[in-house]
Design an enzyme around this catalytic site. Structure first.
Site, PDB file in Angstrom:
ATOM      1  N   ARG A 141      -3.052  -8.006  -1.530  1.00  0.00           N
ATOM      2  CA  ARG A 141      -4.379  -8.602  -1.739  1.00  0.00           C
ATOM      3  C   ARG A 141      -4.744  -8.601  -3.223  1.00  0.00           C
ATOM      4  O   ARG A 141      -5.234  -9.566  -3.762  1.00  0.00           O
ATOM      5  CB  ARG A 141      -5.399  -7.789  -0.927  1.00  0.00           C
ATOM      6  N   THR A 142      -4.474  -7.475  -3.871  1.00  0.00           N
ATOM      7  CA  THR A 142      -4.675  -7.416  -5.318  1.00  0.00           C
ATOM      8  C   THR A 142      -3.348  -7.054  -5.975  1.00  0.00           C
ATOM      9  O   THR A 142      -2.553  -6.304  -5.403  1.00  0.00           O
ATOM     10  CB  THR A 142      -5.699  -6.318  -5.690  1.00  0.00           C
TER      11      THR A 142
ATOM     12  N   ARG B  43       1.230  -4.564  12.362  1.00  0.00           N
ATOM     13  CA  ARG B  43       0.633  -4.703  13.696  1.00  0.00           C
ATOM     14  C   ARG B  43       1.166  -5.979  14.345  1.00  0.00           C
ATOM     15  O   ARG B  43       1.413  -6.977  13.644  1.00  0.00           O
ATOM     16  CB  ARG B  43      -0.891  -4.813  13.598  1.00  0.00           C
TER      17      ARG B  43
ATOM     18  N   ILE C 124       2.563   2.759   2.429  1.00  0.00           N
ATOM     19  CA  ILE C 124       3.844   2.618   3.143  1.00  0.00           C
ATOM     20  C   ILE C 124       4.740   1.618   2.418  1.00  0.00           C
ATOM     21  O   ILE C 124       5.951   1.857   2.255  1.00  0.00           O
ATOM     22  CB  ILE C 124       3.597   2.214   4.617  1.00  0.00           C
TER      23      ILE C 124
ATOM     24  N   GLU D   4       0.637  -4.199  23.426  1.00  0.00           N
ATOM     25  CA  GLU D   4       1.522  -3.052  23.689  1.00  0.00           C
ATOM     26  C   GLU D   4       1.001  -2.251  24.875  1.00  0.00           C
ATOM     27  O   GLU D   4      -0.219  -2.101  24.998  1.00  0.00           O
ATOM     28  CB  GLU D   4       1.583  -2.162  22.444  1.00  0.00           C
TER      29      GLU D   4
ATOM     30  N   ILE E  39       6.353  -3.654  10.674  1.00  0.00           N
ATOM     31  CA  ILE E  39       5.901  -2.306  11.014  1.00  0.00           C
ATOM     32  C   ILE E  39       4.380  -2.212  10.825  1.00  0.00           C
ATOM     33  O   ILE E  39       3.820  -1.124  10.770  1.00  0.00           O
ATOM     34  CB  ILE E  39       6.629  -1.199  10.206  1.00  0.00           C
TER      35      ILE E  39
ATOM     36  N   GLY F 222       0.850  -1.187   0.000  1.00  0.00           N
ATOM     37  CA  GLY F 222       0.000   0.000   0.000  1.00  0.00           C
ATOM     38  C   GLY F 222       0.884   1.234   0.000  1.00  0.00           C
ATOM     39  O   GLY F 222       2.004   1.221  -0.527  1.00  0.00           O
TER      40      GLY F 222
ATOM     41  N   HIS G 177       6.687   1.027  19.004  1.00  0.00           N
ATOM     42  CA  HIS G 177       5.670   1.502  18.053  1.00  0.00           C
ATOM     43  C   HIS G 177       5.877   2.986  17.704  1.00  0.00           C
ATOM     44  O   HIS G 177       5.028   3.830  18.008  1.00  0.00           O
ATOM     45  CB  HIS G 177       4.260   1.258  18.630  1.00  0.00           C
ATOM     46  N   ILE G 178       7.000   3.259  17.057  1.00  0.00           N
ATOM     47  CA  ILE G 178       7.360   4.656  16.758  1.00  0.00           C
ATOM     48  C   ILE G 178       7.381   4.945  15.255  1.00  0.00           C
ATOM     49  O   ILE G 178       8.021   5.893  14.817  1.00  0.00           O
ATOM     50  CB  ILE G 178       8.714   5.047  17.396  1.00  0.00           C
TER      51      ILE G 178
END
Ligand SMILES: NC(=O)C1=CN([C@@H]2O[C@H](COP(=O)(O)OP(=O)(O)OC[C@H]3O[C@@H](n4cnc5c(N)ncnc54)[C@H](O)[C@@H]3O)[C@@H](O)[C@H]2O)C=CC1
Ligand SMILES: CC(=O)C(=O)O
Length: 324
Positions: A178-179, A238, A158, A267, A236, A156, A286-287
């Site tokens: 996914r696609t 989840r 990122i 977290e 990066i 996507g 988680h930065i």
């Protein structure tokens, strides 16, 4: 009566002042600790909009309390904290913060790859602890990112920003999405693979996908077994993408070389978490989006989305309900 906006995480005063121009505002006054659940539910009772972070679960109990809610304005691009089906059924608009954090998060992804590959954290700790008395164990410990094969899971915004950066490292870039994204294949010189092929062929596997029912636990024993013994796993996305016990086992048994994680399942973690006993697993708190500039852009987008929702206009970055 003016609408009430509940802000569940402390944000700089300048943004609260903006909100006050068009609503009543209640703010949880802690940048560090999430708003206690019971208080969040209580304060949601008369709120028209809640500005939430990943710590606030938006579920059936929330909707039973928040009877006047019109909008959930999430201070994150990911929205796995929100039951989207329930929100839509309740006619509640959900917004997120795409794009403004893309480059910063990709930069952190690359940093984490380099840090893990070159064992920067352990090497710096070795010096800090006064152990650099001769040419120590880190002389022969690194792995090149330059020229390597990198598999991006979730191509996507990122993922694409990361691919652009990796071109400068002369990497061969594979992706699974996914696609299939033929435009990205042309413009970014990335090659589509099935997930199995991506795991088999990559020196680095990096997860930049959203957490959904389909992606939950996708990095499990079977996946790690398919990776190279010299492979490095970076997350990066989840924490919920990973079965943590399987990752620990894969690193301990040498099925993969190591991992760099910006996200973990529950977290924050404390010093008893087994990841922290392992040199070859680097954990960051988680930065991904955490630069001052980017966090401010995210909060500004939340303020702007809130204003649109209260004015019954189409928000800037809606996730679900679009006005026709
Ligand atoms: N570590 C951090 O601080 C941050 C983490 N994130 C995480 O990164 C995720 C991605 O963010 P963006 O790139 O902005 O989102 P995006 O929506 O632009 O990209 C997500 C990509 O994943 C793909 N995808 C969805 N389901 C998939 C599946 N089952 N299999 C393969 N691919 C799938 C989509 O098709 C899309 O191309 C967020 O949802 C969030 O969880 C985002 C920002 C900061
Ligand atoms: C911060 C984060 O994880 C997100 O924007 O999804």
């Amino acid at each position: 009566m003016r609408d009430k906006v509940l802000v569940a995480r402390q944000v700089p005063d300048a943004f609260i002042e903006q909100l006050k121009q068009f609503s009543e505002v209640e703010v949880w006054q802690s940048e560090l600790n999430p708003m206690p659940r019971a208080l969040f539910l209580e304060k949601s009772k008369d709120a028209t909009v809640v500005i939430t972070t990943l710590s606030e679960k938006i579920d059936q109990t929330f909707f039973e309390h928040a009877k006047h809610i019109k909008g959930i304005v999430n201070l994150a691009v990911g929205f796995d904290n929100i039951d989207m089906k329930l929100a839509t059924e309740n006619g509640v608009i959900v917004t997120n913060t795409p794009d403004v954090l893309t480059e910063t998060t990709a930069e952190l992804g690359l940093t984490l790859m380099l840090t893990t590959a070159r064992r920067i954290v352990e090497a710096a700790r070795y010096v800090q602890e006064g152990n650099w008395k001769s040419w120590g164990p880190y002389l022969l410990a690194g792995k090149d990112v330059y020229g390597s094969v990198v598999g991006i899971y979730g191509m996507g915004s990122i993922g694409e920003a990361l691919a652009r950066r990796l071109q400068g490292f002369n990497c061969k870039i594979l992706y699974h999405n996914r696609t299939r994204k033929e435009d990205s294949e042309r413009t970014l010189n990335v090659e589509y693979r099935t997930l199995d092929e991506l795991l088999n062929e990559s020196d680095f596997v990096i997860c930049t996908a959203p957490l959904t029912e389909q992606t939950k636990g996708i990095f499990n024993r079977t996946a790690f077994k398919q990776m190279k013994n010299t492979g490095v796993f970076i997350n990066i996305g989840r924490g919920g993408h990973v079965i943590e016990d399987d990752l620990i086992e894969a690193v301990k048994s040498g099925e993969i070389l190591g991992a760099g994680l910006d996200v973990v399942e529950n977290e924050p973690i404390n010093e008893t978490h087994p990841f922290l006993d392992m040199e070859q697993i680097i954990v960051l708190p988680h930065i991904g989006s955490s630069t001052v500039q980017t966090r401010n852009k995210m909060v500004q987008l939340c303020v702007d989305n809130t204003k649109k929702i209260l004015e019954d206009e189409e928000p800037i970055t809606p996730v679900n309900i679009k006005k026709t």
